[in-house]
Design an enzyme around this catalytic site. Structure first.
Site, PDB file in Angstrom:
ATOM      1  N   PHE A  74       0.876  -1.277  -0.134  1.00 51.48           N
ATOM      2  CA  PHE A  74      -0.060   0.046   0.075  1.00 51.48           C
ATOM      3  C   PHE A  74       0.861   1.148  -0.177  1.00 51.48           C
ATOM      4  O   PHE A  74       1.786   1.219   0.967  1.00 51.48           O
ATOM      5  CB  PHE A  74      -1.024  -0.089   1.326  1.00 51.48           C
TER       6      PHE A  74
ATOM      7  N   ASP B 251       9.141   2.714   1.823  1.00 53.97           N
ATOM      8  CA  ASP B 251       7.919   3.559   2.301  1.00 53.97           C
ATOM      9  C   ASP B 251       7.914   3.404   3.579  1.00 53.97           C
ATOM     10  O   ASP B 251       7.269   2.283   4.129  1.00 53.97           O
ATOM     11  CB  ASP B 251       6.679   2.880   1.503  1.00 53.97           C
TER      12      ASP B 251
ATOM     13  N   LYS C 196       2.269  10.101   8.199  1.00 52.54           N
ATOM     14  CA  LYS C 196       1.432   9.624   9.421  1.00 52.54           C
ATOM     15  C   LYS C 196       2.139  10.173  10.787  1.00 52.54           C
ATOM     16  O   LYS C 196       1.592  11.381  11.120  1.00 52.54           O
ATOM     17  CB  LYS C 196       1.495   8.066   9.394  1.00 52.54           C
TER      18      LYS C 196
HETATM   19  C1  LIG Z   1      -1.005   5.157   5.106  1.00 54.81           C
HETATM   20  C2  LIG Z   1      -0.036   4.941   4.231  1.00 54.81           C
HETATM   21  C3  LIG Z   1       0.313   5.513   2.898  1.00 54.81           C
HETATM   22  C4  LIG Z   1      -0.522   6.723   2.362  1.00 54.81           C
HETATM   23  O1  LIG Z   1      -0.381   7.825   3.344  1.00 54.81           O
HETATM   24  P1  LIG Z   1      -1.869   8.999   3.194  1.00 54.81           P
HETATM   25  O2  LIG Z   1      -1.195   9.886   3.857  1.00 54.81           O
HETATM   26  O3  LIG Z   1      -2.919   8.445   3.139  1.00 54.81           O
HETATM   27  O4  LIG Z   1      -1.529   9.512   1.733  1.00 54.81           O
HETATM   28  C5  LIG Z   1       1.356   5.220   2.150  1.00 54.81           C
HETATM   29  N1  LIG Z   1       2.089   4.119   2.405  1.00 54.81           N
HETATM   30  C6  LIG Z   1       2.016   3.441   3.482  1.00 54.81           C
HETATM   31  C7  LIG Z   1       2.999   2.586   4.005  1.00 54.81           C
HETATM   32  C8  LIG Z   1       0.889   3.819   4.494  1.00 54.81           C
HETATM   33  O5  LIG Z   1       0.654   2.978   5.451  1.00 54.81           O
END
Ligand SMILES: *Cc1c(COP(=O)(O)O)cnc(C)c1O
Length: 404
Positions: A140, A225, A254
């Protein structure tokens, strides 16, 4: 004074674009790891706004930073830099491999910047076929069209075709499969050190090490990420530090703002040159209000007390969850790192994660899912031990109900 508009959970269905299905109560106040709804019912917060509220709710240091900056300067636009953004950049640089930082407003935007950087770097080097991105099944990376395409869950992207091309997905933690698709036409490999949304699946150290070597061999950028794993979530400031594998680009969001929207892309001096003046940007990125808050967040989280405390709380959770599982065996595995914990449901309870979190709400605790078969916990990094115990006791009552 005019009365505020009366709102109930029904208002959501009446007025909101229905992309979410929120719980059937409305939370109005939070303090530390407790939140209260409109009726005054209290909940222990084991979700932390999906790994965002890393210092709980209304943390005094963070609130003070927000209030102080709110009275000074909120926003300027990128024609003018500001003090808080420069201080935050320096904090991130001093604490990580990075030498340069780009600020934005979310995780998806940070990943978008990372992927654009990788494509542009190859083109700048005159290599017009080096545009392939390798990503992993179940990953994700956000909801923009590019990041949803890089994500490895077709359910999030298939409705928005045609999608950006040049992205190949391969199984997570399968180095041999990755080696088959990473070649000289690969400009970047993007990976989460622990897949969060995909089910709280930690990468094997050998897998990340192997990706590092493949990227070096083929001159591809390794993008970590760390939007979910970052800012102390796993007990180190960033998860790459535990793995001993250093990426070329790292994305964080986050917990960086603990609830104030902010994201960042960290990289090296050399790679940063790719995104020269005018090639990328965003109106709000790095504004003084967001970066003043994140600077305060950073200074609290990046301390031995908080990071060590994450490891202690990890053990508290594991002990408590194992005890629940002995009495009511519903988990086949409890995994993750630090305070990113996933409980895989056994076959008998497959598909029931959402129902379990709904029962947990009724018992007064907020938990998350990570797909239909995993219950996930991402509480505040500084959640008091008493709240962990009380929250687990309430969660145990929810588990007892699903088992009866
Ligand atoms: C939550 C998340 C995202 C997306 O972040 P947003 O602030 O919602 O755009 C991307 N990568 C990972 C691993 C995430 O947990």
């Amino acid at each position: 004074m005019e009365q505020p508009i009366a709102v109930t959970r029904q208002s959501f269905d009446d007025w909101m674009v229905p992309v979410y299905a929120p719980a059937d109560f409305i939370l109005v106040r939070g303090e530390g790891s407790q939140v209260w709804d409109q009726q005054g019912k209290s909940y222990i917060d084991f979700a932390g706004g999906i790994a965002v509220n890393a210092l709980g709710h209304a943390h005094p240091v963070v609130t003070a930073a927000l209030v102080e900056q709110a009275g000074k300067l909120w926003h300027l636009g990128n024609g003018y830099t500001n003090e808080p953004v420069l201080r935050l950049a320096k904090l991130l640089i001093d604490a990580t491999f990075a030498e340069k930082v780009f600020f934005c407003n979310s995780g998806a935007e940070a990943n978008e910047a990372a992927l654009k950087l990788a494509r542009k770097r190859a083109l700048d080097n005159g290599n017009h076929s080096k545009n392939q991105i390798v990503a992993f099944n179940n990953a994700f990376h956000g909801r923009t069209l590019f990041t949803v395409s890089a994500g490895g869950q077709p359910k999030y992207s298939k409705d928005f075709a045609p999608l950006p091309g040049g992205i190949t997905h391969t199984p997570f933690n399968d180095l041999a499969a990755a080696a088959e698709v990473i070649n000289d036409n690969t400009c970047a490999v993007i990976v989460e050190p622990i897949q969060g949304e995909g089910g709280v699946l930690p990468a094997d150290a050998a897998f990340l090490q192997g990706l590092r070597e493949l990227c070096d061999r083929h001159d591809a950028l390794l993008i970590f990420d760390e939007v979910q794993t970052g800012m102390g979530r796993t007990g180190d400031l960033y998860a790459y530090m535990q793995y001993g594998v250093v990426p070329d680009v790292l994305t964080t969001a986050k917990a960086l703002g603990c609830g104030f929207p902010i994201g960042a892309m960290l990289t090296t001096d050399e790679l940063a040159k790719t995104l020269s003046v005018g090639t990328h940007g965003t109106t709000y990125g790095g504004n003084p209000l967001a970066t003043a808050v994140a600077g305060a967040v950073f200074s609290v989280i990046n301390t031995p007390e908080v990071l060590e405390g994450v490891k202690q709380r990890h053990q508290l959770f594991l002990d408590g969850l194992n005890k629940i599982n002995q009495q009511y065996p519903i988990f086949s595995e409890i995994r993750g790192g630090g305070l990113l914990i996933g409980c895989q449901l056994t076959k008998d309870y497959a598909g029931k994660a959402k129902q379990i979190t709904q029962l947990a709400n009724e018992e007064g605790v907020i938990a998350l899912i990570a797909g239909p078969d995993v219950v996930r916990f991402t509480p505040s990094l500084v959640i008091p031990e008493q709240d962990v115990k009380e929250g687990l006791a309430r969660f145990a009552r929810a588990v007892a109900r699903i088992c009866s």
